[in-house]
Design a protein around this motif. Structure first.
Motif, short mmCIF file in Angstrom:
data_model
loop_
_atom_site.label_atom_id
_atom_site.label_comp_id
_atom_site.label_asym_id
_atom_site.label_seq_id
_atom_site.Cartn_x
_atom_site.Cartn_y
_atom_site.Cartn_z
N GLU A 80 17.86 27.32 1.94
CA GLU A 80 17.83 27.91 3.28
C GLU A 80 17.79 26.83 4.36
OE1 GLU A 80 14.34 30.10 5.74
OE2 GLU A 80 14.74 30.94 3.76
N LYS A 81 17.12 25.72 4.07
CA LYS A 81 16.94 24.64 5.04
C LYS A 81 17.94 23.50 4.85
CE LYS A 81 13.61 26.61 7.15
NZ LYS A 81 13.77 27.06 8.53
N ASN A 82 18.91 23.69 3.95
CA ASN A 82 19.92 22.67 3.66
C ASN A 82 19.30 21.35 3.18
OD1 ASN A 82 22.26 24.24 4.30
ND2 ASN A 82 21.68 24.01 6.46
N SER A 83 18.26 21.48 2.39
CA SER A 83 17.60 20.31 1.82
C SER A 83 17.99 20.17 0.36
CB SER A 83 16.08 20.46 1.92
OG SER A 83 15.44 19.43 1.19
N ARG A 84 18.21 18.94 -0.04
CA ARG A 84 18.52 18.67 -1.44
C ARG A 84 17.41 17.88 -2.12
NH1 ARG A 84 24.73 17.24 -2.06
NH2 ARG A 84 23.98 17.24 -4.19
N VAL A 85 16.25 17.79 -1.44
CA VAL A 85 15.14 17.01 -1.97
C VAL A 85 13.83 17.77 -1.83
CG1 VAL A 85 13.76 14.89 -1.72
CG2 VAL A 85 16.25 14.80 -1.44
N ILE A 86 13.11 17.86 -2.94
CA ILE A 86 11.73 18.35 -2.94
C ILE A 86 10.86 17.10 -3.09
CG2 ILE A 86 9.97 19.70 -4.15
CD1 ILE A 86 12.30 21.50 -5.16
N LEU A 87 9.94 16.92 -2.19
CA LEU A 87 9.04 15.77 -2.21
C LEU A 87 7.70 16.20 -2.79
CD1 LEU A 87 8.51 12.83 -1.26
CD2 LEU A 87 7.83 13.80 0.95
N ARG A 88 7.21 15.45 -3.76
CA ARG A 88 5.92 15.76 -4.39
C ARG A 88 5.11 14.49 -4.55
NH1 ARG A 88 4.04 20.14 -3.76
NH2 ARG A 88 2.91 20.17 -5.71
N GLY A 89 3.81 14.63 -4.41
CA GLY A 89 2.90 13.51 -4.64
C GLY A 89 2.22 13.66 -5.99
N LEU A 90 1.99 12.54 -6.64
CA LEU A 90 1.32 12.55 -7.94
C LEU A 90 0.07 11.69 -7.86
CD1 LEU A 90 4.38 11.94 -10.30
CD2 LEU A 90 3.27 14.11 -9.81
N ARG A 91 -1.06 12.25 -8.30
CA ARG A 91 -2.31 11.50 -8.31
C ARG A 91 -2.58 10.86 -9.66
NH1 ARG A 91 -5.51 16.58 -6.23
NH2 ARG A 91 -4.24 17.25 -7.95
N THR A 115 13.98 16.41 -7.28
CA THR A 115 12.56 16.25 -6.96
C THR A 115 12.25 14.77 -6.92
OG1 THR A 115 12.01 18.35 -8.04
CG2 THR A 115 10.20 16.81 -7.65
N TYR A 116 11.70 14.31 -5.80
CA TYR A 116 11.28 12.92 -5.65
C TYR A 116 9.76 12.89 -5.75
CZ TYR A 116 15.85 11.56 -3.64
OH TYR A 116 17.17 11.30 -3.41
N PHE A 117 9.26 12.04 -6.63
CA PHE A 117 7.82 11.89 -6.80
C PHE A 117 7.36 10.59 -6.17
CE2 PHE A 117 9.07 14.33 -10.66
CZ PHE A 117 8.32 15.46 -10.45
N LEU A 118 6.29 10.67 -5.40
CA LEU A 118 5.63 9.48 -4.88
C LEU A 118 4.22 9.44 -5.47
CD1 LEU A 118 6.52 9.33 -1.07
CD2 LEU A 118 7.39 7.89 -2.91
N MET A 119 3.86 8.30 -5.99
CA MET A 119 2.51 8.13 -6.54
C MET A 119 1.52 8.01 -5.38
SD MET A 119 2.93 8.31 -9.73
CE MET A 119 1.23 8.01 -10.13
N ALA A 120 0.40 8.66 -5.54
CA ALA A 120 -0.65 8.56 -4.53
C ALA A 120 -1.16 7.13 -4.45
CB ALA A 120 -1.81 9.50 -4.88
N ASP A 121 -1.48 6.72 -3.26
CA ASP A 121 -2.15 5.45 -3.09
C ASP A 121 -3.48 5.53 -3.85
OD1 ASP A 121 -4.21 3.69 -1.51
OD2 ASP A 121 -2.22 2.94 -0.93
N ASN A 122 -3.88 4.44 -4.44
CA ASN A 122 -5.11 4.41 -5.23
C ASN A 122 -6.31 4.97 -4.46
OD1 ASN A 122 -6.36 3.80 -7.70
ND2 ASN A 122 -7.24 1.93 -6.81
N GLU A 123 -6.34 4.72 -3.16
CA GLU A 123 -7.44 5.20 -2.32
C GLU A 123 -7.55 6.72 -2.32
OE1 GLU A 123 -8.84 4.83 2.37
OE2 GLU A 123 -7.05 3.77 1.69
N TYR A 124 -6.44 7.41 -2.57
CA TYR A 124 -6.42 8.87 -2.50
C TYR A 124 -6.19 9.53 -3.86
CZ TYR A 124 -5.81 7.50 2.32
OH TYR A 124 -5.96 6.91 3.53
N SER A 125 -6.21 8.76 -4.92
CA SER A 125 -5.85 9.30 -6.23
C SER A 125 -6.83 10.36 -6.74
CB SER A 125 -5.72 8.17 -7.26
OG SER A 125 -6.94 7.50 -7.40
N PHE A 126 -8.02 10.41 -6.18
CA PHE A 126 -9.02 11.40 -6.62
C PHE A 126 -9.14 12.57 -5.64
CE2 PHE A 126 -11.13 8.77 -3.59
CZ PHE A 126 -11.99 9.62 -2.92
N VAL A 127 -8.46 12.49 -4.51
CA VAL A 127 -8.62 13.50 -3.46
C VAL A 127 -7.78 14.73 -3.78
CG1 VAL A 127 -8.30 14.02 -1.01
CG2 VAL A 127 -9.07 11.74 -1.71
#
Length: 160
Positions: A80-91, A115-127
């Motif tokens: 619907e939004k003409n996006s070809r990327v789902i962004l997700r964060g991984l802790r 789907t593009y995965f970004l690893m959480a910064d270590n500072e936020y890996s538990f949040v």
């Protein structure tokens, strides 16, 4: 085609971990849509409108950031939004197992969407939103885990 990423989630509440993912993804896309999922089967602390308002305040003045709500499948919203990327964060690895399974199903449903995965910064890996709510519910400070506007809303929500 404009590079648009959709960052879906319940964001109940929006945390500094979410903010970190957006901050790092911001230079990679022409537009990022923070898509607040509406799930009628899930009990939320904040209404979708409250979440959109808080996230809007967090990103006030940022270019390329839009905030929206959606119901249903993320891939349908992306189309619907003409996006070809789902962004997700991984802790952690446990996030990967869950997110990987979802990404495989999304690929079956919409092969053109990645789907593009970004690893959480270590500072936020538990949040996590769940942990933040539980700590705040018991009157403890969560100011290091959430943006100020969210922290203020949590205090108001639990001091009633």
């Amino acid at each position: 085609m404009k590079s648009i990423a959709v960052y879906p989630g319940s964001f109940d509440p929006f945390t500094n971990g979410h903010l970190d993912i957006i901050r790092r993804a911001h230079p990679l896309f022409e537009e990022i849509i923070i898509a607040v999922a509406i799930n009628s089967k899930k009990t939320s602390l904040f209404s979708p409108e409250e979440r959109v308002e808080m996230i809007g305040k967090v990103f006030h003045g940022w270019d390329k950031i839009k905030i929206d709500t959606f119901e249903g499948l993320t891939v349908d919203y992306c189309k619907e939004k003409n996006s070809r990327v789902i962004l997700r964060g991984l802790r952690a690895v446990t996030d990967f197992d869950y997110e990987y399974a979802i990404s495989l199903m999304n690929k079956k449903l919409a092969p053109e969407i990645e789907t593009y995965f970004l690893m959480a910064d270590n500072e936020y890996s538990f949040v996590s939103s769940t942990i933040v709510k539980e700590v705040a519910r018991h009157g403890r400070a969560v100011s290091n885990q959430v943006p100020d506007v969210v922290g203020e809303a949590l205090v108001k929500k639990f001091s009633v």
